[in-house]
Design a protein around this motif. Structure first.
Motif, PDB file in Angstrom:
ATOM      1  N   ALA A  16      34.371  41.082  34.664  1.00  0.00           N
ATOM      2  CA  ALA A  16      33.248  40.624  35.487  1.00  0.00           C
ATOM      3  C   ALA A  16      32.994  41.577  36.650  1.00  0.00           C
ATOM      4  O   ALA A  16      31.849  41.998  36.899  1.00  0.00           O
TER       5      ALA A  16
ATOM      6  N   LYS B  16      36.445  32.790  30.341  1.00  0.00           N
ATOM      7  CA  LYS B  16      35.238  33.486  30.778  1.00  0.00           C
ATOM      8  C   LYS B  16      34.451  32.635  31.760  1.00  0.00           C
ATOM      9  O   LYS B  16      33.935  33.135  32.770  1.00  0.00           O
ATOM     10  N   GLU B  17      34.381  31.326  31.499  1.00  0.00           N
ATOM     11  CA  GLU B  17      33.681  30.420  32.414  1.00  0.00           C
ATOM     12  C   GLU B  17      34.454  30.284  33.722  1.00  0.00           C
ATOM     13  O   GLU B  17      33.861  30.244  34.808  1.00  0.00           O
TER      14      GLU B  17
ATOM     15  N   ARG C 240      33.770  33.341  35.763  1.00  0.00           N
ATOM     16  CA  ARG C 240      32.408  33.302  36.311  1.00  0.00           C
ATOM     17  C   ARG C 240      32.371  32.453  37.577  1.00  0.00           C
ATOM     18  O   ARG C 240      31.776  32.839  38.594  1.00  0.00           O
ATOM     19  N   GLN C 241      33.009  31.292  37.525  1.00  0.00           N
ATOM     20  CA  GLN C 241      33.011  30.399  38.679  1.00  0.00           C
ATOM     21  C   GLN C 241      33.797  30.992  39.846  1.00  0.00           C
ATOM     22  O   GLN C 241      33.425  30.825  41.014  1.00  0.00           O
TER      23      GLN C 241
ATOM     24  N   LYS D 137      31.746  33.792  41.471  1.00  0.00           N
ATOM     25  CA  LYS D 137      30.678  33.164  42.251  1.00  0.00           C
ATOM     26  C   LYS D 137      31.214  32.574  43.551  1.00  0.00           C
ATOM     27  O   LYS D 137      30.641  32.776  44.629  1.00  0.00           O
TER      28      LYS D 137
END
Length: 243
Positions: free
Chosen positions: A23, A200-201, A204-205, A208
């Motif tokens: 990421a 992966k999720e 991402r969190q 963020k």
């Protein structure tokens, strides 16, 4: 394109660390990663030329020293330090054979290494315009399970250290964050994948949340578990005891 930062992710070639590396590297940042397996580290460099691999075993003083020296050799401020590397070993204290060596390894990787690396790398963090240090802990720090007493204890210690460090660094401009993942679909969750959060999720969190400067990032069912622990602690303990 965001301004390029220098980011260090321990355990950055497998599991959650791998997804975090992908990421941040995908955003154009210079990502320094460490791990014990050279092949896994090199696999991250193929598609990402801005990934810098360092083979180092965080369980031993020489490995931790090698990592610190390599980061300083880059001669750049450190913008974000993510303590992600961890191991979880099953322990039965009724069976003593070989237990002490495993305990020492788990303590070193999960608790000693993040504390020592933070201390050593603080001067580089202070050179950054927006420094951050993040610790990946666990819900097991609050609600432990029977099979992994050392892992649970190290994560509890790391959680407390994170908060205390945040207190000490107030006013310095360094953001100190705690990341508490749900069960993730990694090798550590083998056999329990149906209940696990995709890595992966999760990455991402986390990206963020850190981007917004959040100091506590709780993923998946962690917020519910913490509420349950506060309202009905005995039930929460029974729920995770044999997990």
């Amino acid at each position: 394109m965001q301004d390029s930062k220098t980011i260090l992710i321990t355990g950055g070639a497998i599991g959650l660390g791998k997804e975090l590396t992908k990421a941040y590297a995908g955003q154009g940042h210079r990502v320094v990663i460490c791990g014990r397996t050279e092949t896994a580290l090199q696999e991250m460099c193929g598609p990402h030329q801005n990934v810098v691999p360092i083979c180092a075993d965080l369980a031993c003083p020489a490995g931790r020293r090698a990592l610190v020296d390599a980061v300083y050799a880059g001669q750049r401020p450190l913008d974000l330090l993510i303590h992600n590397a961890a191991i979880q070993l099953p322990h039965d204290f009724q069976q003593q054979g070989g237990l002490l060596e495993q305990v020492e390894t788990e303590l070193a990787v999960n608790l000693l290494a993040p504390i020592e690396l933070t201390l050593e790398l603080l001067p580089l963090l202070k050179q950054s315009a927006s420094p951050q240090v993040a610790f990946v802990t666990s819900a097991l720090a609050r609600v432990p399970k029977r099979s992994a007493p050392i892992y649970c204890a190290t994560k509890a210690g790391l959680s407390i250290f994170t908060r205390a460090l945040r207190y000490q660094l107030e006013g310095t401009g360094i953001t100190v964050s705690e990341i508490v993942p749900d069960l993730l679909r990694t090798r550590m969750a083998a056999g329990r994948d149906l209940k696990a959060l995709p890595v992966k999720e999760a990455a991402r969190q986390i990206v963020k949340g850190l981007g917004k400067g959040e100091t506590e990032i709780r993923l998946g069912r962690v917020a519910f578990l913490y509420t349950l622990h506060r309202l009905a602690p005995r039930f929460a303990y029974r729920l995770l005891k044999a997990s």
